[in-house]
Design a protein around this motif. Sequence first.
Motif, mmCIF file in Angstrom:
data_model
loop_
_atom_site.group_PDB
_atom_site.id
_atom_site.type_symbol
_atom_site.label_atom_id
_atom_site.label_comp_id
_atom_site.label_asym_id
_atom_site.label_seq_id
_atom_site.Cartn_x
_atom_site.Cartn_y
_atom_site.Cartn_z
ATOM 1 N N THR A 321 1.109 -1.006 -0.188
ATOM 2 C CA THR A 321 0.290 0.306 -0.081
ATOM 3 C C THR A 321 0.313 0.844 -0.153
ATOM 4 O O THR A 321 1.671 1.509 1.152
ATOM 5 N N LEU A 322 0.830 2.020 -0.976
ATOM 6 C CA LEU A 322 1.610 3.226 -1.191
ATOM 7 C C LEU A 322 0.903 4.663 -0.921
ATOM 8 O O LEU A 322 -0.220 5.395 -1.397
ATOM 9 N N THR A 323 1.155 5.067 0.120
ATOM 10 C CA THR A 323 0.351 5.714 0.684
ATOM 11 C C THR A 323 0.915 7.484 0.461
ATOM 12 O O THR A 323 2.392 7.375 0.571
ATOM 13 N N LEU A 324 0.432 8.321 -0.429
ATOM 14 C CA LEU A 324 1.205 9.785 -0.851
ATOM 15 C C LEU A 324 -0.140 10.892 0.028
ATOM 16 O O LEU A 324 -0.862 10.879 0.897
ATOM 17 N N SER A 325 1.506 11.784 -0.233
ATOM 18 C CA SER A 325 1.093 13.487 0.734
ATOM 19 C C SER A 325 1.196 13.653 0.071
ATOM 20 O O SER A 325 2.004 14.722 -0.734
ATOM 21 N N PRO A 326 0.155 14.467 -0.777
ATOM 22 C CA PRO A 326 0.113 15.732 -1.764
ATOM 23 C C PRO A 326 0.676 16.615 -1.483
ATOM 24 O O PRO A 326 -0.261 17.209 -0.471
ATOM 25 N N ALA A 327 1.520 17.522 -2.409
ATOM 26 C CA ALA A 327 2.176 18.401 -2.249
ATOM 27 C C ALA A 327 1.111 19.501 -2.486
ATOM 28 O O ALA A 327 0.425 19.547 -3.404
ATOM 29 N N GLY A 328 1.264 20.930 -2.055
ATOM 30 C CA GLY A 328 0.411 22.077 -2.866
ATOM 31 C C GLY A 328 0.370 22.877 -1.830
ATOM 32 O O GLY A 328 -0.535 22.691 -0.416
ATOM 33 N N PHE A 329 -0.056 24.196 -1.849
ATOM 34 C CA PHE A 329 -1.103 25.097 -1.309
ATOM 35 C C PHE A 329 -2.436 25.555 -0.756
ATOM 36 O O PHE A 329 -2.547 25.970 -0.651
ATOM 37 N N THR A 330 -2.801 24.808 -2.289
ATOM 38 C CA THR A 330 -4.372 25.377 -2.814
ATOM 39 C C THR A 330 -4.772 23.683 -2.596
ATOM 40 O O THR A 330 -4.400 22.592 -3.275
ATOM 41 N N LEU A 331 -6.188 23.881 -2.316
ATOM 42 C CA LEU A 331 -6.488 22.141 -2.834
ATOM 43 C C LEU A 331 -6.936 21.403 -4.521
ATOM 44 O O LEU A 331 -6.398 20.871 -4.362
ATOM 45 N N GLU A 332 -6.968 22.918 -5.400
ATOM 46 C CA GLU A 332 -6.393 22.413 -6.608
ATOM 47 C C GLU A 332 -5.805 21.770 -6.748
ATOM 48 O O GLU A 332 -5.120 20.344 -7.510
ATOM 49 N N GLU A 333 -3.871 21.682 -6.424
ATOM 50 C CA GLU A 333 -3.166 21.473 -6.025
ATOM 51 C C GLU A 333 -2.896 20.343 -5.921
ATOM 52 O O GLU A 333 -2.598 18.935 -6.328
ATOM 53 N N ARG A 334 -3.446 19.690 -4.732
ATOM 54 C CA ARG A 334 -3.639 18.808 -3.992
ATOM 55 C C ARG A 334 -4.165 17.730 -4.615
ATOM 56 O O ARG A 334 -3.990 16.675 -4.730
ATOM 57 N N ILE A 335 -5.610 18.102 -4.951
ATOM 58 C CA ILE A 335 -6.496 16.899 -5.635
ATOM 59 C C ILE A 335 -5.592 16.888 -7.394
ATOM 60 O O ILE A 335 -6.590 15.868 -7.448
ATOM 61 N N ALA A 336 -4.764 17.473 -7.270
ATOM 62 C CA ALA A 336 -4.527 17.418 -9.035
ATOM 63 C C ALA A 336 -3.501 16.463 -8.580
ATOM 64 O O ALA A 336 -3.261 15.178 -9.720
#
Length: 351
Positions: A321-336
């Motif tokens: 199971t590869l758990t991701l921690s999305p980078a980004g300062f905005t919701l759009e960046e994290r969702i992308a």
Amino acid sequence: MQLGINLGYWGAGMDADNLAVAKEADRLGYAVCWAAEAYGSDAATVLTWVAAQTERIDIGSAIFQIPARQPAMTAMTAATLDSLSGGRFRLGLGVSGPQVSEGWYGVKFDKPLARTREYVDIVRKAMARERLTHEGEHWTLPLPGGPGKPLKLTVHPQREHIPLYIAAIGPKNLEQTGEIADGALLIFPAAEHLEETTLRHLRAGREKAGKTMDGFDVVPTLPIAVGGDDRIDALADMFRPYTALYVGGMGSPKQNFYNQLARRMGYEKEAAEIQEKYLAGDKDGAAAAIPRQLIDSTALLGSVERIADRMQAYAAAGVTTLTLSPAGFTLEERIAALRAGTEALDRAGLA
């Protein structure tokens, strides 16, 4: 190989965004959503909030801190969360570190392996609805000579067996985790070093328990930042403060498990410099001292194609199971970043 999402700590001003990320991960088919705790938000409340507003995704504590709760309370919380979520809870445990254990909870950070083993034993007994008795170095249940009596959990968990994970870094902790847990929660994992730093120790623990790695969940958390392959340096720079915090400042000068891991990965000189500068208050200098390769090998950076190649390497190394921690300062960046994760998994042929 499945994908997970790690929301980290709640209460940093992005709570609504965190919930939106969890909902999108649920929609995309991510397997599990983890939440953390240190000395701010607690994971149990966050996971309840997420479970109430998602449908399929598992919820997991990464981690419940062992010094924060008596083991019987952890069993109660796990059983309740599993029941409320319809059987979607995964129990992740960890001893935290000396600064938090002693400074926040007032619990001496000593004999962490023995304490973890006893804790897991009590939690498992309680969740199995056995009458709770235990005689150990750290806990005795019931207390002798008093009115206490062996009790059993009155709540019926949704499942007979709730998966139990342990956050482990050091060789001895990894071996014990393989022996007594259903999975291992890892941080700063490099695919090319995973066998020597991690898996051989987990395997030794499984063998000690008369088991194989079949069914054992190997769960590293990796930051992910998506962009052109010509921007790897800039993407890596996003994680310099994060890496400096753990390698340089998480723990005491003599007890920093993350710093020791970096040394075992071949960064002996660099790890010493990062820690020295961080503890001296030069956080920018500590971040600048981190080799780009250390960040690149412990994160998913670049194009979807490059990330897909890295995912294949982790799957080949033994990650389940590869758990991701999305980078980004905005919701759009994290969702992308979240969506790029599922696209990369599909391109890697691992979905």
